[in-house]
Design an enzyme around this catalytic site. Structure first.
Site, PDB file in Angstrom:
ATOM      1  N   GLU A   1     -10.480  -3.551  -0.008  1.00 36.55           N
ATOM      2  CA  GLU A   1     -10.676  -2.813   1.242  1.00 36.55           C
ATOM      3  C   GLU A   1      -9.372  -2.082   1.535  1.00 36.55           C
ATOM      4  OE1 GLU A   1     -13.486  -2.539   2.563  1.00 36.55           O
ATOM      5  OE2 GLU A   1     -14.645  -4.292   1.958  1.00 36.55           O
TER       6      GLU A   1
ATOM      7  N   GLY B   1      -3.727  -1.717  -3.513  1.00 37.30           N
ATOM      8  CA  GLY B   1      -4.979  -1.927  -4.214  1.00 37.30           C
ATOM      9  C   GLY B   1      -4.932  -1.493  -5.667  1.00 37.30           C
TER      10      GLY B   1
ATOM     11  N   GLY C   1      -5.627  -3.852   2.388  1.00 39.20           N
ATOM     12  CA  GLY C   1      -4.311  -3.244   2.562  1.00 39.20           C
ATOM     13  C   GLY C   1      -4.309  -1.790   2.143  1.00 39.20           C
ATOM     14  N   SER C   2      -3.162  -1.320   1.719  1.00 39.45           N
ATOM     15  CA  SER C   2      -3.001   0.087   1.367  1.00 39.45           C
ATOM     16  C   SER C   2      -3.619   0.390   0.010  1.00 39.45           C
ATOM     17  CB  SER C   2      -1.518   0.457   1.333  1.00 39.45           C
ATOM     18  OG  SER C   2      -0.875  -0.191   0.239  1.00 39.45           O
TER      19      SER C   2
END
Length: 508
Positions: free
Chosen positions: A262, A245, A240-241
């Site tokens: 990721e 994270g 995600g963003s």
């Protein structure tokens, strides 16, 4: 082929029924699922409570304790069966991906093919999980490393690759002896339900799988937090963003759990004077415009050498003006943005680019007949005087910032001078340029390509990036080690007890 004008809701319900998703899973719930293709509401999906989510995690934890007893090659047989079931329903699941995410038919099918590919990879890997035998300084001793399952693994996936990212994690986690707990994006729960039903079919064909080996948690942020905070989840793989994270990473670090993150990717490519410009044009166009710019590996920054800048940018403008924007189910190359908020973020970035001296080509709203509820936009090509303002940030939309460079070292420095470090590329037929780019003095990204674009990674290579991209690795290579714990073992098969480093400690 022209899209069948039967309502997408009816198409979706039929596909889910054919795959084996229970009707109760898509009706009467609180989570409205909307297709970005035309804005139509596809279903109202029930959401799991936080308490039920915690119970599901407990069940998965217990299943992991049993699953780890099954030999790894036997665990691989379950993943082989999953690959078979995916092959059987590739067309149906691919169509669902296209409807729920707004991808072209080939991209939807390609995502399912990626799932099949990682299953094949994992099956072979199940017979290759290995440690080392290590030389020891002590006589009549053997030292080795062994790898063991972690337990119940959390998977948090994003909307843009709603099922492929699950499979990257699930296939490896399963053959490594772990249970899996999946929290999909709230924007794409239907493909998650379908994938879980397909996996349940594989489980029915496999006698040695414990109950609760795979759990699906459909819900909002509170459910995701319950997964991240649960003490029985030793690893969470989250896509995600960067903002997401940071929260997930800190929470996991607070309880000393592991993270595979990721996150953002402000990816760049360099076009050198020696490049095959026809090849570069195709590589840049797909990487920048594919999936309407909604890939983490989308090309967002382009550095073109001054000697070829004017000619190459003119060709690129023509490609941007001619690319087809419209209903992806009809085969148009550029489909919709996921929602209105994405369009607003795109316009905000373009306005900021204009204020920074950029010249914007495209970026305007497009009306598509029959899809008036969808958010369609012409991809934007922005000529920038330098790398500043919105160029330094990732906007999850089809915006390509183009800048000029004179020296390769300067272009590489500019490419690396952002907070993200996922994917990168150089287009060059000069061996020295290409080798410098992939060397320790070149790209600082987890992916560094030569004469291909920044997107389209294969499952054989570990996927992930550096810096604010999170540092995690999924899929191929030795990424399996992220789903296991390492132990160093020393075995004394003699009758004396020599200590390491010559230490003496005699008693009696």
């Amino acid at each position: 082929m022209e899209m069948d004008m039967v309502e997408l809701r009816e198409q979706t319900a039929g596909l889910l029924n054919d795959i084996g998703v229970a009707t109760a899973s898509i009706k009467g719930g609180t989570l409205a699922v909307r297709s970005p293709v035309n804005g139509e509401t596809l279903a109202y999906v029930p959401e799991i409570s936080v308490e039920d989510a915690r119970q599901a995690i407990d069940i998965a934890h217990d299943a992991a304790l049993e699953w780890r007893k099954v030999p790894a090659p036997v665990r691989g047989e379950l993943v082989r069966l999953l690959g078979e079931e995916l092959r059987a329903d590739k067309e149906k699941l691919g169509r669902l991906v296209s409807i729920e995410v707004g991808k072209s038919p080939s991209e939807g099918l390609g995502e399912v093919q990626e799932m099949i590919d990682i299953c094949d990879f994992a099956v072979g890997l199940s017979r290759q999980l290995h440690g080392l035998t290590i030389a020891t300084e002590r006589p009549e001793h053997r030292m080795m490393e062994t790898w063991h399952p972690l337990g119940a693994i959390g998977i948090i996936s994003a909307f843009n690759f709603p099922v492929a990212v699950w499979s990257w994690n699930a296939a490896l986690a399963l053959i490594c002896g772990n249970a899996i707990i999946w929290k999909p994006s709230e924007k794409t729960p239907l493909t998650a339900l379908a994938t879980h039903a397909i996996f349940e079919r594989a489980l029915k064909r496999f006698a040695q799988a414990p109950q609760g080996l795979s759990r699906l948690l459909i819900g909002g942020r509170d459910v995701g937090e319950a997964l991240v905070d649960h003490p029985k989840v030793p690893l969470v793989s989250a896509t995600g963003s960067t903002a997401m994270g940071r929260i997930v990473g800190q929470k996991l670090a607070g309880r000393f759990a592991r993270a595979i993150l990721e996150l953002g990717g402000n990816n760049a490519a360099i076009v050198t004077p020696s490049a095959d410009l026809d090849l570069a044009l195709r590589g840049v166009a797909f990487a920048a415009m594919g999936t309407a710019g909604q890939r983490c590996t989308t090309l967002r920054r382009l550095f073109v050498h001054r000697s070829i800048h004017a000619a190459f940018v003119a060709r690129l403008k023509a490609a941007y003006e001619s690319v087809s924007v419209g209903n992806p189910l009809d085969g148009h190359l550029v489909g919709p943005l996921i929602d209105e908020a994405s369009f607003e973020r795109m316009q905000s970035a373009l306005n900021a680019a204009r204020e920074a001296g950029g010249i914007v080509h495209g970026g305007t709203r497009v009306t598509v007949d029959g899809c008036e509820g969808g958010i369609y936009v012409r991809p934007a090509l922005v000529e920038m005087p330098g790398q500043a303002g919105p160029v330094l940030e990732e906007t999850f939309a089809p915006i390509l910032y183009v800048m000029v460079y004179d020296a390769l070292d300067d272009a590489i420095a500019l490419q690396n001078d952002v907070s993200q470090g996922l994917s990168s590329a150089i287009f060059s037929n000069d061996l020295r340029e290409a080798e410098r780019f992939v060397s320790h003095e070149g790209s600082d990204c987890g992916i560094a390509n030569v004469n291909i674009g920044t997107s389209g990674a294969e499952i054989g290579g570990a996927f992930g990036g550096e810096k604010e991209t999170g540092g995690g690795r999924e899929s191929g290579s030795d990424a399996w080690k992220g789903y296991m714990r390492r132990a160093t073992n020393t075995i004394n098969y003699g009758r004396s007890l020599p200590l390491a480093q010559g230490v003496s400690f005699d008693v009696g």
